[in-house]
Enzyme design. Structure first.
Site, PDB file in Angstrom:
ATOM      1  N   HIS A 150       0.734  -1.330  -0.375  1.00  0.00           N
ATOM      2  CA  HIS A 150      -0.433  -0.146  -0.408  1.00  0.00           C
ATOM      3  C   HIS A 150       1.060   1.356  -0.343  1.00  0.00           C
ATOM      4  O   HIS A 150       0.650   1.904  -0.964  1.00  0.00           O
ATOM      5  CB  HIS A 150      -0.594  -0.018   1.192  1.00  0.00           C
ATOM      6  CG  HIS A 150      -2.337  -0.930   1.279  1.00  0.00           C
ATOM      7  ND1 HIS A 150      -2.423  -2.216   0.599  1.00  0.00           N
ATOM      8  CD2 HIS A 150      -3.541   0.097   0.562  1.00  0.00           C
ATOM      9  CE1 HIS A 150      -3.405  -2.995   1.014  1.00  0.00           C
ATOM     10  NE2 HIS A 150      -4.589  -1.617   0.193  1.00  0.00           N
TER      11      HIS A 150
ATOM     12  N   HIS B  47       1.492  -3.428   9.163  1.00  0.00           N
ATOM     13  CA  HIS B  47       2.801  -3.429   9.382  1.00  0.00           C
ATOM     14  C   HIS B  47       3.740  -2.838  10.571  1.00  0.00           C
ATOM     15  O   HIS B  47       2.935  -2.171  11.505  1.00  0.00           O
ATOM     16  CB  HIS B  47       2.529  -2.010   7.401  1.00  0.00           C
ATOM     17  CG  HIS B  47       1.991  -2.850   6.131  1.00  0.00           C
ATOM     18  ND1 HIS B  47       3.167  -3.847   5.800  1.00  0.00           N
ATOM     19  CD2 HIS B  47       1.054  -2.648   6.161  1.00  0.00           C
ATOM     20  CE1 HIS B  47       2.916  -4.436   4.966  1.00  0.00           C
ATOM     21  NE2 HIS B  47       1.676  -4.112   4.592  1.00  0.00           N
TER      22      HIS B  47
END
Length: 177
Positions: free
Chosen positions: A112, A151
């Site tokens: 992303h 993350h």
């Protein structure tokens, strides 16, 4: 693992918990999910197609350059994920409950973040007046992935670097053609 690697991992985990800890407000997971969805990929293509259709001067070039750069970034991202195989925070720590279902097993680099920085950099090159909003959205997309528990901060930093480098390489290759 060397002492330096252990120290860096400890800093990364501390930064992760600092970021994830700020996500305790009930509204933060919902906001983070919405922001994260901006970086899922389809929006980049829709915007590229819209720009190509509405902007006669450089719209087609913007779209084609974007497709070319993403064709560089995506295989490198996939290769790095499989090479590094870093567990996600939600898979490593019992106290981390992910706010979304991750799209794959591994965390480094953040796809992303990479895609968001590719798109922000392209927008900045073709439409410099959009630089600040483009990078602001890219940073928010990247941070949302930490807030969602999928993350570490270094994952999003690596993704941002991958996105920036892919764009620079792609733009330089296009100049050579």
């Amino acid at each position: 693992m060397s002492a330096l690697q252990q120290r860096l991992a400890a800093i990364d985990i501390a930064l992760y918990y600092l970021c994830f800890g700020t996500c305790r407000l009930p509204v933060m997971p919902r906001i983070s999910r919405l922001v994260s969805k901006l970086g899922d990929g389809g929006l980049y293509l829709m915007i590229g197609l819209l720009v190509a259709w509405l902007e006669p001067d450089r719209g087609d070039q913007f779209l084609l350059t974007g497709l070319f750069v993403f064709a560089i970034e995506l295989p490198v991202y996939c290769y790095l994920k499989q090479l590094i195989k870093r567990d996600r925070p939600c898979d490593r720590f019992d106290d981390v409950i992910p706010q979304i279902v991750p799209s794959d097993q591994f965390s480094l680099p953040s796809g992303h973040a990479a895609a968001a920085f590719v798109f922000a950099t392209l927008l900045s090159v073709y439409y410099p007046f959009l630089m600040i909003p483009a990078y602001t959205v890219a940073v928010l997309i990247a941070l949302s992935r930490v807030f969602l528990g999928v993350h570490y901060p270094t994952d999003i930093m690596a993704g941002a670097v991958l996105g920036l480098l892919s764009t620079v390489i792609g733009l330089n290759l296009i100049e050579l053609l």
